[in-house]
Design an enzyme around this catalytic site. Structure first.
Site, short mmCIF file in Angstrom:
data_model
loop_
_atom_site.label_atom_id
_atom_site.label_comp_id
_atom_site.label_asym_id
_atom_site.label_seq_id
_atom_site.Cartn_x
_atom_site.Cartn_y
_atom_site.Cartn_z
N ASP A 193 0.32 39.79 39.08
CA ASP A 193 0.61 40.80 40.29
C ASP A 193 1.65 41.78 39.93
OD1 ASP A 193 2.72 39.29 40.74
OD2 ASP A 193 2.47 39.11 42.94
N SER A 199 4.86 32.46 40.18
CA SER A 199 4.87 33.68 39.78
C SER A 199 5.57 33.51 38.17
CB SER A 199 5.65 34.62 40.62
OG SER A 199 5.88 35.87 40.17
N ASP A 239 1.25 35.11 37.49
CA ASP A 239 0.18 35.30 38.49
C ASP A 239 -0.43 36.57 38.39
OD1 ASP A 239 2.29 36.36 40.06
OD2 ASP A 239 1.36 35.54 41.79
N ASP A 259 2.73 39.31 34.65
CA ASP A 259 3.45 38.23 34.80
C ASP A 259 2.50 36.81 35.01
OD1 ASP A 259 2.67 38.65 37.37
OD2 ASP A 259 4.47 38.04 38.57
#
Length: 475
Positions: A244, A102, A242, A240
């Protein structure tokens, strides 16, 4: 089983230093996840996705090899946003594993697990830990493996939005897309352009950089402001690592906080019920926009569980980071958005821009329609979890310590320890301290009635946190 010190299992899966994702650790946890949470899978297939970190291909190959050794078929979805992977897995009724750290530092990574019916729940964590402990005792030899990439998940995710919104939904808007190293940068550009926006990519990096949309580094914000200065843009958008958590900066250079994006998106969808953690803006209650607002602990599993309890009649959720979840199907002008109960960054970006375009107003004008409650957050990195825990707990019990941070915190109106220590002052300001559940970080959230007051209080809190953690103790 004893996990490497650098790796821990918690919300949604594993997180830690990338070199902690050994063959044994990956096999034991993949096997435990499949054994305890995937009995209802429609087939013995597992989708694998990954972000753009340097370590992600190697870890993804370990996941694929472990799946083969466990008698499951790996399906390589390639590099794509986490919600794209989750949506495709949910449609097929099969599990998914996202290799991503992330927004945390580049030398970290993680495995995020999706059940055939959606996100991993808090109730899944202990059974997975117990099963992994048993599997760790007998890890077979296996080779890393990833099959040829299947592009279906990416294409399906793009079609989700180009099929629900009209091709002129964003017509007339000029948008700068801050690409950095988010795995969603290509999709973001393509979808916004397909909906009529004129887009320019800026700030692309071929080396992974950690961008936390809740606490943007000054260097990243400088790139965003430089982009705004380079041309007449209506907004700068991003995600961000990834994909999400959304990022939206308006034409004046002001970042719109994730909870405000969430509230505006929920209004755009005419949601009946909204589920969000206690860190999200209290302006939602003051707005009167929603029939029901339910508050939870921080973490998408808590939001998912509460959405499930509320049913499927126009129910949505979001976190303070802006990741938006749909418990219901929603009909839009052109098509429908199907249920997707996991954090998604693309929907709030499109929804807010589409409403601004449709009404001929700026993003800032939309924000001004909410009661003025300004929430900002920041975090200290590389804080030992035990040090963070001790300080947060001490702030809950010690009026003397609170007073050393700020006089208004000494005798607050309320102290909430549901998730960290959340203090509400006599005048209604909020200061919330909590340690991150998936990174060595200590976070602070501040909400007041003005940007200046919020920033001043947040700066003061961060300075005090730094002082105490650098040698003065937690008393």
């Amino acid at each position: 089983m004893s996990l490497p010190p650098a790796v821990s299992f918690g919300t949604s899966g594993l997180r830690g230093l990338s070199d902690g994702f050994t063959r044994d650790v990956v096999f034991a946890h993949i096997g435990a996840f499949l054994e305890t949470a995937c009995a209802d899978a429609r087939s013995k297939e597992v989708l694998i996705g990954r972000d753009l970190r340097a370590s992600s291909p190697q870890i993804a190959a370990l996941v694929g090899g472990a799946l083969l050794a466990l008698g499951w078929k790996p399906v390589n979805a390639g590099t794509l946003p986490t919600p794209a992977l989750a949506a495709h897995a949910l449609n097929r009724g099969i599990p998914a594993v996202m290799v991503t750290g992330s927004h945390i530092p580049p030398d970290y990574n993680g495995l995020k697990f999706y059940r055939p019916d959606g996100e991993l729940l808090k109730s899944d964590e202990e059974p997975i830990k117990a099963a992994a402990k048993m599997l760790f005792k007998a890890v077979p030899d296996f080779d890393p493996f990833l099959p040829q990439q299947e592009p279906t998940a990416q294409a399906e995710y793009e079609a989700r939005y180009t099929g629900a919104f009209s091709s002129d939904a964003l017509a007339g808007l000029k948008i700068a897309v801050f690409e950095h190293s988010t795995v969603g940068r290509g999709i973001l550009l393509r979808v916004l352009e397909a909906l009529g926006a004129s887009c320019t990519g800026v700030g692309r990096s071929e080396i992974f950089v950690a961008v936390d949309t809740e606490a943007i580094e000054p260097s990243a914000m400088a790139e965003i402001h430089a982009a705004l200065a380079s041309g007449p843009f209506d907004a700068v958008v991003s995600m961000d690592g990834d994909g999400d958590r959304p990022l939206l900066v308006d034409a004046t250079g002001l970042q719109i906080s994730g909870d405000v994006l969430g509230a505006l998106t929920a209004r755009f969808l005419a949601a009946r019920a909204v589920v969000t953690p206690l860190t999200s803006t209290s302006a939602m209650e003051e707005s009167g926009w929603f029939e029901t607002i339910s508050r939870t602990r921080i973490g998408s599993p808590y939001v998912v569980e509460e959405m499930t309890r509320l049913g499927t009649d126009r129910v949505v959720g979001f976190e303070a980071n802006g990741g938006f979840l749909l418990e219901s199907d929603f009909e839009l002008g052109l098509g429908s958005l199907k249920r997707l109960p996991t954090r998604d960054a693309l929907l709030p970006i499109i929804a807010v821009l589409a409403e601004a375009a449709a009404r001929g107003v700026s993003v800032g004008d939309l924000v001004s329609e909410l009661p003025v409650r300004i929430m900002k957050a920041d975090r200290l990195k590389d804080v030992q979890p035990e040090d963070a825990k001790q300080l947060v707990e001490a702030l809950a019990r010690s009026a003397e310590l609170r007073a050393s941070f700020h006089e208004s915190l000494a005798e607050p109106r309320a102290i909430d320890t549901t998730d960290g220590t959340r203090l509400i002052t006599v005048r209604g300001d909020v200061v919330h301290f909590r340690r991150s559940g998936n990174a060595p970080e200590l976070r602070c959230y501040v909400e007041t009635g003005s940007t200046q007051a919020t920033q001043a209080m947040l700066s003061a809190m961060m300075a005090k946190l730094t002082t105490h953690l650098n040698g003065r103790g937690t008393r």
